[in-house]
Design an enzyme around this catalytic site. Structure first.
Site, mmCIF file in Angstrom:
data_model
loop_
_atom_site.group_PDB
_atom_site.id
_atom_site.type_symbol
_atom_site.label_atom_id
_atom_site.label_comp_id
_atom_site.label_asym_id
_atom_site.label_seq_id
_atom_site.Cartn_x
_atom_site.Cartn_y
_atom_site.Cartn_z
ATOM 1 N N ASP A 73 33.521 28.017 50.768
ATOM 2 C CA ASP A 73 34.561 28.819 51.408
ATOM 3 C C ASP A 73 35.665 27.836 51.798
ATOM 4 O O ASP A 73 35.442 26.939 52.626
ATOM 5 C CB ASP A 73 33.951 29.495 52.648
ATOM 6 N N ILE A 74 36.825 27.999 51.223
ATOM 7 C CA ILE A 74 37.897 27.002 51.393
ATOM 8 C C ILE A 74 38.320 26.869 52.858
ATOM 9 O O ILE A 74 38.807 25.815 53.258
ATOM 10 C CB ILE A 74 39.100 27.351 50.476
ATOM 11 N N ASN A 79 50.751 36.355 48.358
ATOM 12 C CA ASN A 79 51.628 37.278 47.620
ATOM 13 C C ASN A 79 53.065 37.001 48.075
ATOM 14 O O ASN A 79 53.274 36.257 49.036
ATOM 15 C CB ASN A 79 51.193 38.731 47.851
ATOM 16 N N ASP A 123 43.458 34.858 50.903
ATOM 17 C CA ASP A 123 44.600 34.983 51.817
ATOM 18 C C ASP A 123 44.142 35.550 53.166
ATOM 19 O O ASP A 123 44.436 34.991 54.238
ATOM 20 C CB ASP A 123 45.632 35.913 51.150
ATOM 21 N N GLY A 180 41.424 36.612 41.271
ATOM 22 C CA GLY A 180 40.781 37.708 41.994
ATOM 23 C C GLY A 180 41.590 38.981 41.797
ATOM 24 O O GLY A 180 41.680 39.530 40.697
ATOM 25 N N TYR A 192 44.621 39.469 41.400
ATOM 26 C CA TYR A 192 45.699 39.383 40.408
ATOM 27 C C TYR A 192 45.205 39.379 38.960
ATOM 28 O O TYR A 192 46.024 39.409 38.031
ATOM 29 C CB TYR A 192 46.595 38.167 40.683
HETATM 30 N N1 AR6 Z 1 37.330 30.446 49.656
HETATM 31 C C1 AR6 Z 1 37.573 30.102 48.360
HETATM 32 N N2 AR6 Z 1 37.878 30.986 47.394
HETATM 33 C C2 AR6 Z 1 37.931 32.292 47.765
HETATM 34 C C3 AR6 Z 1 37.706 32.745 49.082
HETATM 35 C C4 AR6 Z 1 37.393 31.753 50.056
HETATM 36 N N3 AR6 Z 1 37.161 32.064 51.331
HETATM 37 N N4 AR6 Z 1 37.828 34.106 49.110
HETATM 38 C C5 AR6 Z 1 38.117 34.489 47.837
HETATM 39 N N5 AR6 Z 1 38.179 33.404 47.028
HETATM 40 P P1 AR6 Z 1 42.241 36.407 45.454
HETATM 41 P P2 AR6 Z 1 44.654 36.343 43.755
HETATM 42 C C6 AR6 Z 1 38.475 33.323 45.597
HETATM 43 O O1 AR6 Z 1 42.021 37.847 45.158
HETATM 44 O O2 AR6 Z 1 43.880 36.774 42.569
HETATM 45 C C7 AR6 Z 1 45.558 38.813 48.189
HETATM 46 O O3 AR6 Z 1 45.495 40.091 48.755
HETATM 47 C C8 AR6 Z 1 38.216 34.532 44.753
HETATM 48 O O4 AR6 Z 1 36.833 34.633 44.424
HETATM 49 O O5 AR6 Z 1 42.049 35.923 46.838
HETATM 50 O O6 AR6 Z 1 45.614 35.195 43.600
HETATM 51 C C9 AR6 Z 1 46.955 38.191 48.300
HETATM 52 O O7 AR6 Z 1 47.625 38.586 49.472
HETATM 53 C C10 AR6 Z 1 39.063 34.229 43.513
HETATM 54 O O8 AR6 Z 1 38.358 33.343 42.648
HETATM 55 O O9 AR6 Z 1 43.763 35.949 45.041
HETATM 56 C C11 AR6 Z 1 47.625 38.728 47.053
HETATM 57 O O10 AR6 Z 1 48.124 40.028 47.254
HETATM 58 C C12 AR6 Z 1 40.247 33.438 44.109
HETATM 59 O O11 AR6 Z 1 39.864 33.106 45.444
HETATM 60 C C13 AR6 Z 1 46.509 38.758 46.037
HETATM 61 O O12 AR6 Z 1 45.300 38.926 46.791
HETATM 62 C C14 AR6 Z 1 41.554 34.215 44.141
HETATM 63 O O13 AR6 Z 1 41.314 35.581 44.456
HETATM 64 C C15 AR6 Z 1 46.422 37.473 45.267
HETATM 65 O O14 AR6 Z 1 45.461 37.605 44.259
#
Ligand code: AR6
Length: 178
Positions: free
Chosen positions: A15-16, A29, A39, A124, A126
């Site tokens: 978990d980052i 976003n 986020d 995720g 996106y």
């Molecule tokens: N630590 C590390 N990685 C994580 C964590 C965490 N705690 N939580 C999720 N991930 P996403 P996107 C991973 O959807 O695709 C948001 O609503 C997850 O498994 O977080 O860039 C923003 O506000 C995936 O591999 O981001 C934007 O609206 C990665 O993080 C939108 O989502 C990215 O997933 C951005 O979408």
């Protein structure tokens, strides 16, 4: 468990928001005002002061990155990167994604920070296919480190063991002599 690609790059599953590094990257976003996924987790862990600072930033376009303090996070700073929304791959998604990695590294270096952890931006909500995104992430970081003299340490922070395996496969692929 972590896999080192070379002395300066490693892949971990975590978990980052728990990482005590200089900079963690947020997959934000364009509003930069929070959301779901990583986020949401970063804003929850950093506390409301993060949102207050984000309100002063005026948003960001896809491919742009803006830096804030880390507040209650163990990380000192957060680099908010706006990744591309996947629309089939022929809408400049790869270049926009590469820009997120490059700009985050440039800002990290400009602030004199050394350790930076990236989530898998855009893979995720996106919808960016993870294998393609991992290739761009690793290639862009590798190219950056080759051209930079800064003592940077880069962590690819995957959220699931499955994602980590993809990153490790891609790393092996990229290590093949070209
Ligand atoms: N630590 C590390 N990685 C994580 C964590 C965490 N705690 N939580 C999720 N991930 P996403 P996107 C991973 O959807 O695709 C948001 O609503 C997850 O498994 O977080 O860039 C923003 O506000 C995936 O591999 O981001 C934007 O609206 C990665 O993080 C939108 O989502 C990215 O997933 C951005 O979408």
């Amino acid at each position: 468990m972590s896999t080192w690609l070379d002395r300066r790059v490693e892949i971990i599953t975590a978990d980052i928001t728990t990482l005590a590094v200089d900079v963690i990257v947020n997959a934000a976003n364009p509003s930069l005002l929070g959301g779901g996924g990583v986020d949401g987790a970063i804003h929850r862990a950093a506390g409301p002061e993060l949102l207050e600072e984000c309100r002063t930033l005026g948003g960001a376009r896809p491919g742009e990155v803006k830096m804030t303090r880390g507040y209650r996070l163990p990380a000192k700073a957060v680099a908010h990167a706006v990744g591309p929304i996947w629309r089939g791959g022929d809408h400049g998604e790869a270049e926009t994604l590469a820009s997120c990695y490059r700009r985050a590294l440039e800002l990290t270096e400009a602030h004199g920070y050394r350790t930076i952890a990236f989530p898998s931006i855009s893979t995720g909500a996106y919808g960016y296919p993870i294998q393609q995104a991992a290739r761009i992430a690793q290639q862009t970081v590798r190219d950056y480190l080759e051209s930079s003299r800064a003592p940077l340490h880069v962590i690819f922070c995957c959220f699931s063991p499955g994602d980590t395996r993809v990153y490790e496969e891609v790393a092996r692929e990229l290590l093949q002599p070209r």
